[in-house]
Design a protein around this motif. Structure first.
Motif, PDB file in Angstrom:
ATOM      1  N   ILE A  31      -3.858   8.764  -0.408  1.00 38.64           N
ATOM      2  CA  ILE A  31      -4.758   9.847  -0.800  1.00 38.64           C
ATOM      3  C   ILE A  31      -4.931  10.756   0.411  1.00 38.64           C
ATOM      4  N   ARG A  49       0.862  -1.188   0.000  1.00 37.18           N
ATOM      5  CA  ARG A  49       0.000   0.000   0.000  1.00 37.18           C
ATOM      6  C   ARG A  49       0.892   1.229   0.000  1.00 37.18           C
ATOM      7  N   GLY A  50       1.209   1.716  -1.182  1.00 36.15           N
ATOM      8  CA  GLY A  50       2.107   2.847  -1.279  1.00 36.15           C
ATOM      9  C   GLY A  50       1.536   3.997  -2.081  1.00 36.15           C
ATOM     10  N   ASP A  51       0.220   4.047  -2.225  1.00 41.72           N
ATOM     11  CA  ASP A  51      -0.413   5.080  -3.037  1.00 41.72           C
ATOM     12  C   ASP A  51      -1.411   5.849  -2.174  1.00 41.72           C
ATOM     13  N   ARG A 103      -9.929   3.083   5.151  1.00 43.82           N
ATOM     14  CA  ARG A 103      -9.657   2.286   3.944  1.00 43.82           C
ATOM     15  C   ARG A 103     -10.788   1.305   3.711  1.00 43.82           C
TER      16      ARG A 103
END
Length: 61
Positions: A20, A16-18, A48
Motif C-alpha cells: 500500500i 507479503r506481496g500486497d 506494518r
C-alpha cells in the motif's frame, strides 16, 4: 547438490506481496521514523505493526 543459501521459503499465506502507499507530510514521516528508531525497527516494519495494531483495535470495538 548443495542447498541454496539464504532463508527458507515462506508458505504462500505468509508472503507479503500486497503493498500500500500512503502520503505523509515531512513532519509525519519524521515522527514515524523517530518512533521506528526508538523501537529499533525498520520504518516499514514499524508501520506494518502500527497499522495491524490499529486495525485490530477497531475490530475489537
Amino acid at each position: 547438490m548443495a542447498n541454496k543459501p539464504g532463508a527458507p521459503k515462506k508458505p504462500p499465506e505468509e508472503l507479503r506481496g500486497d503493498p500500500i502507499q500512503i502520503r505523509l507530510t515531512r513532519s509525519e514521516r519524521q515522527a514515524c521514523e523517530d518512533a521506528a528508531a526508538q523501537s529499533a525497527l525498520k520504518l516499514t516494519v514499524w508501520a506494518r505493526n502500527a497499522l495491524i495494531i490499529a486495525a485490530s483495535n477497531i475490530k475489537e470495538r
